[in-house]
Design an enzyme around this catalytic site. Structure first.
Site, PDB file in Angstrom:
ATOM      1  N   ASN A 106      15.331  -2.770  -7.904  1.00 14.69           N
ATOM      2  CA  ASN A 106      14.797  -2.700  -6.541  1.00 14.69           C
ATOM      3  C   ASN A 106      13.567  -1.805  -6.561  1.00 14.69           C
ATOM      4  OD1 ASN A 106      14.769  -2.993  -3.669  1.00 14.69           O
ATOM      5  ND2 ASN A 106      15.727  -0.979  -3.471  1.00 14.69           N
ATOM      6  N   HIS A 108      11.859   0.944  -3.951  1.00 13.49           N
ATOM      7  CA  HIS A 108      12.133   1.664  -2.704  1.00 13.49           C
ATOM      8  C   HIS A 108      10.948   2.578  -2.394  1.00 13.49           C
ATOM      9  CE1 HIS A 108      14.360   3.675   0.454  1.00 13.49           C
ATOM     10  NE2 HIS A 108      13.914   4.820  -0.037  1.00 13.49           N
ATOM     11  N   SER A 135       9.470   3.945  -5.831  1.00 15.04           N
ATOM     12  CA  SER A 135      10.281   4.041  -7.050  1.00 15.04           C
ATOM     13  C   SER A 135      10.894   2.693  -7.405  1.00 15.04           C
ATOM     14  CB  SER A 135      11.442   5.024  -6.833  1.00 15.04           C
ATOM     15  OG  SER A 135      10.975   6.282  -6.404  1.00 15.04           O
ATOM     16  N   ASP A 144      20.203   3.070  -2.785  1.00 17.74           N
ATOM     17  CA  ASP A 144      18.975   3.693  -3.306  1.00 17.74           C
ATOM     18  C   ASP A 144      19.289   4.818  -4.294  1.00 17.74           C
ATOM     19  OD1 ASP A 144      17.461   2.002  -1.632  1.00 17.74           O
ATOM     20  OD2 ASP A 144      17.627   3.411   0.034  1.00 17.74           O
TER      21      ASP A 144
HETATM   22  C1  GRF Z   1       8.250  -3.068   0.034  1.00 20.64           C
HETATM   23  O1  GRF Z   1       7.370  -2.161   0.573  1.00 20.64           O
HETATM   24  C2  GRF Z   1       9.356  -2.338  -0.718  1.00 20.64           C
HETATM   25  O2  GRF Z   1       9.128  -0.987  -0.868  1.00 20.64           O
HETATM   26  C3  GRF Z   1      10.563  -2.494   0.143  1.00 20.64           C
HETATM   27  O3  GRF Z   1      10.357  -3.636   0.903  1.00 20.64           O
HETATM   28  C4  GRF Z   1       8.982  -3.889   1.063  1.00 20.64           C
HETATM   29  C5  GRF Z   1       8.809  -5.362   0.940  1.00 20.64           C
HETATM   30  O4  GRF Z   1       7.571  -5.814   1.386  1.00 20.64           O
HETATM   31  N1  GRF Z   1      11.750  -2.535  -0.682  1.00 20.64           N
HETATM   32  P1  GRF Z   1       7.189  -7.366   1.282  1.00 20.64           P
HETATM   33  O5  GRF Z   1       8.140  -8.150   2.146  1.00 20.64           O
HETATM   34  O6  GRF Z   1       7.285  -7.767  -0.137  1.00 20.64           O
HETATM   35  O7  GRF Z   1       5.785  -7.438   1.795  1.00 20.64           O
END
Ligand code: GRF
Length: 212
Positions: A106, A108, A135, A144
């Site tokens: 993931n 985050h 991260s 997370d």
């Molecule tokens: C990202 O900013 C990430 O940090 C979080 O979700 C967001 C996804 O953005 N996990 P997108 O839908 O890919 O534009």
């Protein structure tokens, strides 16, 4: 570079993170994109790139476990080496997470372990933090909370708004997530007993890319 490392991407929204993977010459194949929401931009981005898409709506399920069971079945049809969460707005059950131990990642938007959970940019600004970031981490049963592989770190500027900070963070996410996936696809990263090893050496902390 061979493309036999297989990735399945899960998302719920706009898919800019997916787009960064499509636009990078990954040593891997994005075999499928799965969304728990219909009609999201992330699905259009995948279709545009010729990637098979699926919608599995969680609203049709009585329990998290039942949804995750079917999601797992769908992913496993693709024999994924890596499952990549890219803005997938669901908490995953322990069974699901354990099934993909070491091959579920993931990104985050915080410098984990700080600021787990939602609304990180607002919380970072409210706290007057000088630094913020994002991260890439392995997913474990703690939200997370899994081992962190790679971080982008940047300063919070006096002129920043939540929106400008989020935008600057996202730009860096679009660099570090494909980088982390590349390392995994190249076989450089292993998760053993909850510890990350890179090139055969145990990591004592994440690789940090500073964008000062
Ligand atoms: C990202 O900013 C990430 O940090 C979080 O979700 C967001 C996804 O953005 N996990 P997108 O839908 O890919 O534009």
């Amino acid at each position: 570079m061979s493309n036999n490392y297989r990735i399945v991407v899960l998302l719920s929204g706009s898919g800019t993170t997916l787009q960064s993977m499509i636009d990078t010459n990954l040593p891997a194949e994005i075999c499928a994109v799965i969304s728990n929401k219909p009609d999201v931009m992330g699905l259009s981005r995948a279709q545009e790139a010729g990637i098979p898409t699926h919608v599995l709506e969680h609203t049709g399920y009585e329990s998290r476990e039942a949804f995750d069971h079917d999601l797992k079945g769908l992913i496993d049809q693709y024999e994924a080496d890596l499952v990549v969460l890219a803005g997938f707005m669901r908490i995953l059950s322990d069974d699901f997470v354990n099934h993909y131990n070491g091959r579920l990642i993931n990104i985050h938007p915080s410098l984990l372990p700080k600021y787990k959970g939602m609304h990180t940019h607002q919380r970072v600004m409210d706290a007057g933090e000088p630094l913020h970031g994002s991260s890439v981490h392995f997913v474990n049963a703690e939200l997370d909370g899994g081992p962190v592989l790679l971080q982008a770190r940047l300063p919070v500027l006096a002129a920043d708004s939540v929106e400008s900070l989020e935008l600057r963070i996202k730009t860096k996410e679009h660099l570090i997530y494909p980088t982390a996936i590349t390392w995994l696809a190249e076989g450089r990263i292993e998760l053993t007993d909850g510890e990350i090893h890179m090139d055969g050496k145990k990591m004592t902390g994440p690789v940090v890319m500073d964008y000062m």
